[in-house]
Design a protein around this motif. Structure first.
Motif, PDB file in Angstrom:
ATOM      1  N   GLN A   1      39.415  47.722  35.398  1.00 38.53           N
ATOM      2  CA  GLN A   1      39.018  47.113  36.663  1.00 38.53           C
ATOM      3  C   GLN A   1      38.269  45.827  36.369  1.00 38.53           C
ATOM      4  OE1 GLN A   1      35.879  48.846  39.346  1.00 38.53           O
ATOM      5  NE2 GLN A   1      37.663  49.185  40.666  1.00 38.53           N
ATOM      6  N   LEU A   2      38.500  44.836  37.204  1.00 42.71           N
ATOM      7  CA  LEU A   2      37.831  43.548  37.059  1.00 42.71           C
ATOM      8  C   LEU A   2      37.392  43.079  38.431  1.00 42.71           C
ATOM      9  CD1 LEU A   2      37.197  40.857  35.455  1.00 42.71           C
ATOM     10  CD2 LEU A   2      39.481  40.125  36.151  1.00 42.71           C
ATOM     11  N   THR A   3      36.142  42.657  38.540  1.00 47.79           N
ATOM     12  CA  THR A   3      35.650  42.004  39.745  1.00 47.79           C
ATOM     13  C   THR A   3      35.187  40.617  39.341  1.00 47.79           C
ATOM     14  OG1 THR A   3      34.978  44.098  40.750  1.00 47.79           O
ATOM     15  CG2 THR A   3      33.966  42.087  41.629  1.00 47.79           C
TER      16      THR A   3
ATOM     17  N   LEU B   1      47.149  40.153  33.136  1.00 47.11           N
ATOM     18  CA  LEU B   1      47.731  40.979  34.186  1.00 47.11           C
ATOM     19  C   LEU B   1      48.284  40.130  35.328  1.00 47.11           C
ATOM     20  CD1 LEU B   1      48.268  43.849  35.271  1.00 47.11           C
ATOM     21  CD2 LEU B   1      45.977  43.765  36.293  1.00 47.11           C
ATOM     22  N   PRO B   2      49.623  40.106  35.505  1.00 47.92           N
ATOM     23  CA  PRO B   2      50.210  39.423  36.655  1.00 47.92           C
ATOM     24  C   PRO B   2      50.251  40.384  37.850  1.00 47.92           C
ATOM     25  CG  PRO B   2      51.939  40.126  35.152  1.00 47.92           C
ATOM     26  CD  PRO B   2      50.626  40.593  34.572  1.00 47.92           C
ATOM     27  N   VAL B   3      49.565  40.035  38.912  1.00 46.06           N
ATOM     28  CA  VAL B   3      49.471  40.896  40.091  1.00 46.06           C
ATOM     29  C   VAL B   3      50.268  40.249  41.216  1.00 46.06           C
ATOM     30  CG1 VAL B   3      47.901  41.841  41.822  1.00 46.06           C
ATOM     31  CG2 VAL B   3      47.228  41.819  39.405  1.00 46.06           C
ATOM     32  N   GLN B   4      51.351  40.918  41.597  1.00 48.94           N
ATOM     33  CA  GLN B   4      52.215  40.388  42.641  1.00 48.94           C
ATOM     34  C   GLN B   4      51.850  41.022  43.978  1.00 48.94           C
ATOM     35  OE1 GLN B   4      56.297  39.917  41.525  1.00 48.94           O
ATOM     36  NE2 GLN B   4      57.011  40.146  43.638  1.00 48.94           N
ATOM     37  N   VAL B   5      51.519  40.158  44.948  1.00 45.20           N
ATOM     38  CA  VAL B   5      51.141  40.595  46.295  1.00 45.20           C
ATOM     39  C   VAL B   5      52.104  39.971  47.299  1.00 45.20           C
ATOM     40  CG1 VAL B   5      48.697  40.900  45.689  1.00 45.20           C
ATOM     41  CG2 VAL B   5      49.488  38.690  46.569  1.00 45.20           C
ATOM     42  N   SER B   6      52.016  40.403  48.533  1.00 48.65           N
ATOM     43  CA  SER B   6      52.867  39.837  49.582  1.00 48.65           C
ATOM     44  C   SER B   6      52.453  38.390  49.863  1.00 48.65           C
ATOM     45  CB  SER B   6      52.748  40.659  50.865  1.00 48.65           C
ATOM     46  OG  SER B   6      51.443  40.522  51.406  1.00 48.65           O
ATOM     47  N   LYS B   7      53.387  37.624  50.418  1.00 49.46           N
ATOM     48  CA  LYS B   7      53.090  36.224  50.739  1.00 49.46           C
ATOM     49  C   LYS B   7      51.947  36.115  51.750  1.00 49.46           C
ATOM     50  CE  LYS B   7      57.514  34.137  49.637  1.00 49.46           C
ATOM     51  NZ  LYS B   7      58.581  33.235  50.050  1.00 49.46           N
ATOM     52  N   GLY B   8      51.922  37.039  52.723  1.00 45.41           N
ATOM     53  CA  GLY B   8      50.863  37.014  53.728  1.00 45.41           C
ATOM     54  C   GLY B   8      49.490  37.284  53.128  1.00 45.41           C
TER      55      GLY B   8
ATOM     56  N   VAL C   1      43.866  50.946  37.605  1.00 52.29           N
ATOM     57  CA  VAL C   1      44.080  52.392  37.662  1.00 52.29           C
ATOM     58  C   VAL C   1      44.779  52.773  38.965  1.00 52.29           C
ATOM     59  CG1 VAL C   1      42.957  54.652  37.706  1.00 52.29           C
ATOM     60  CG2 VAL C   1      42.117  52.866  36.157  1.00 52.29           C
ATOM     61  N   ASN C   2      44.287  52.256  40.089  1.00 50.97           N
ATOM     62  CA  ASN C   2      44.857  52.563  41.407  1.00 50.97           C
ATOM     63  C   ASN C   2      45.840  51.505  41.898  1.00 50.97           C
ATOM     64  OD1 ASN C   2      43.362  55.058  41.953  1.00 50.97           O
ATOM     65  ND2 ASN C   2      41.582  53.702  41.857  1.00 50.97           N
ATOM     66  N   GLN C   3      46.037  50.480  41.071  1.00 46.59           N
ATOM     67  CA  GLN C   3      46.962  49.392  41.358  1.00 46.59           C
ATOM     68  C   GLN C   3      46.680  48.746  42.718  1.00 46.59           C
ATOM     69  OE1 GLN C   3      50.416  51.823  39.030  1.00 46.59           O
ATOM     70  NE2 GLN C   3      51.153  50.393  40.554  1.00 46.59           N
ATOM     71  N   GLN C   4      45.445  48.248  42.854  1.00 40.81           N
ATOM     72  CA  GLN C   4      45.037  47.625  44.109  1.00 40.81           C
ATOM     73  C   GLN C   4      44.286  46.320  43.870  1.00 40.81           C
ATOM     74  OE1 GLN C   4      42.695  50.740  46.001  1.00 40.81           O
ATOM     75  NE2 GLN C   4      44.442  51.239  47.323  1.00 40.81           N
ATOM     76  N   VAL C   5      44.478  45.401  44.812  1.00 44.10           N
ATOM     77  CA  VAL C   5      43.676  44.181  44.906  1.00 44.10           C
ATOM     78  C   VAL C   5      42.758  44.392  46.101  1.00 44.10           C
ATOM     79  CG1 VAL C   5      43.692  41.684  45.256  1.00 44.10           C
ATOM     80  CG2 VAL C   5      45.613  42.790  44.087  1.00 44.10           C
ATOM     81  N   ILE C   6      41.455  44.212  45.878  1.00 39.36           N
ATOM     82  CA  ILE C   6      40.479  44.492  46.930  1.00 39.36           C
ATOM     83  C   ILE C   6      39.600  43.263  47.126  1.00 39.36           C
ATOM     84  CG2 ILE C   6      38.589  46.019  47.635  1.00 39.36           C
ATOM     85  CD1 ILE C   6      39.795  47.959  45.358  1.00 39.36           C
ATOM     86  N   SER C   7      39.481  42.809  48.353  1.00 37.87           N
ATOM     87  CA  SER C   7      38.577  41.701  48.675  1.00 37.87           C
ATOM     88  C   SER C   7      38.190  41.812  50.140  1.00 37.87           C
ATOM     89  CB  SER C   7      39.239  40.342  48.399  1.00 37.87           C
ATOM     90  OG  SER C   7      40.142  40.021  49.431  1.00 37.87           O
TER      91      SER C   7
ATOM     92  N   GLU D   1      45.389  45.432  49.034  1.00 39.49           N
ATOM     93  CA  GLU D   1      46.839  45.534  48.925  1.00 39.49           C
ATOM     94  C   GLU D   1      47.191  46.147  47.578  1.00 39.49           C
ATOM     95  OE1 GLU D   1      49.491  42.757  50.853  1.00 39.49           O
ATOM     96  OE2 GLU D   1      50.498  42.437  48.919  1.00 39.49           O
ATOM     97  N   SER D   2      48.183  47.007  47.593  1.00 39.93           N
ATOM     98  CA  SER D   2      48.666  47.635  46.361  1.00 39.93           C
ATOM     99  C   SER D   2      49.629  46.699  45.648  1.00 39.93           C
ATOM    100  CB  SER D   2      49.379  48.947  46.678  1.00 39.93           C
ATOM    101  OG  SER D   2      48.470  49.868  47.241  1.00 39.93           O
TER     102      SER D   2
END
Length: 192
Positions: free
Chosen positions: A6-8, A116-123, A145-151, A156-157
Motif C-alpha cells: 500500500q502506498l499513500t 505499478l501501472p494502475v489502470q482506472v476508468s477515463k471518468g 492487496v485489495n486492488q483499489q485507488v482511494i482518494s 475505484e478498483s
C-alpha cells in the motif's frame, strides 16, 4: 525489487494523452545498459528547453506538485518497447503510474521493474487530475492487496495479473519467484 502493499502519496499530474516511450526517455539516452542515471533524463525534452534550462511550465518542474505517483493521460507508454522508460520513471522516484490505458509492453516492463501501472476508468482519471490541479496536496492511496485507488474523489478498483501481483507484494522478480518455489520444485522432481 521492494515489496509493495500500500502506498499513500501526493501525486504529480501529467494530463497529456498518448505519451510514448521516446517522450518518457529520449532515444539518445539509451546507450547505457545500467539502470543508474535514467531518472535524470526522464521527460528530458519536456523538463528542459534546447538550451538546457528548466521548463517551469512542465508539471514535474512545478514545486507545488510532488509525490511518488504520476497521474498521466490516456494511452501512457505507447510507442517502442524500451524498458528504459520504466527505469527512468523508477529512477526519478515514481512507484505508481495512474492512467486510463497503458500500452501492453510498457505495462509489462513497468511491473518487471517494480513500477505499478494502475489502470482506472477515463471518468475517474479525469476527476483525479482535476482534483490534483485544484488541490496539489491531495493524497491518493494505492492498495495493491485489495486492488483499489482511494482518494477524496472516490474509490475505484483496478485489475492486475495475479502472478505480477504476487511478485509486487513480495518484492520478487521472475527469478526470485522461482526461488520461492524451490521446495515445491524439489518435491516434484523427486516424484519423477
Amino acid at each position: 525489487m521492494e515489496k509493495f502493499r500500500q502506498l499513500t502519496s501526493t501525486a504529480i499530474p501529467l494530463a497529456t494523452e498518448n505519451i510514448d516511450t521516446d517522450q518518457i526517455i529520449p532515444a539518445r539516452f539509451l546507450k547505457a545498459t545500467d539502470k543508474k542515471g535514467f531518472g535524470d533524463q526522464l521527460f528530458r525534452d519536456w523538463r528542459f528547453n534546447n538550451e538546457g534550462e528548466v521548463n517551469t511550465k512542465f508539471s514535474l518542474n512545478n514545486p507545488i506538485y510532488s509525490g511518488s505517483i504520476l497521474v498521466a493521460g490516456d494511452n501512457f507508454g505507447c510507442g517502442s518497447s524500451r524498458e528504459h522508460a520504466a527505469w527512468a520513471l523508477v529512477g526519478y522516484g515514481f512507484n505508481v503510474i495512474i492512467s486510463s490505458f497503458f500500452a501492453d509492453i510498457f505495462k509489462g516492463n513497468a511491473l518487471n521493474n517494480g513500477l505499478l501501472p494502475v489502470q482506472v476508468s477515463k471518468g475517474f482519471l479525469k476527476k483525479i487530475l482535476i482534483e490534483i490541479e485544484e488541490n496539489p496536496t491531495l493524497e491518493i492511496t494505492i492498495d495493491l492487496v485489495n486492488q483499489q485507488v482511494i482518494s477524496s474523489v472516490g474509490t475505484e478498483s483496478f485489475e492486475i495479473d495475479a502472478y505480477k501481483k504476487v511478485c509486487m507484494l513480495n518484492g520478487y522478480d521472475d527469478i526470485d519467484f522461482l526461488i520461492s518455489k524451490k521446495d515445491k520444485i524439489i518435491a516434484f522432481e523427486q516424484t519423477l
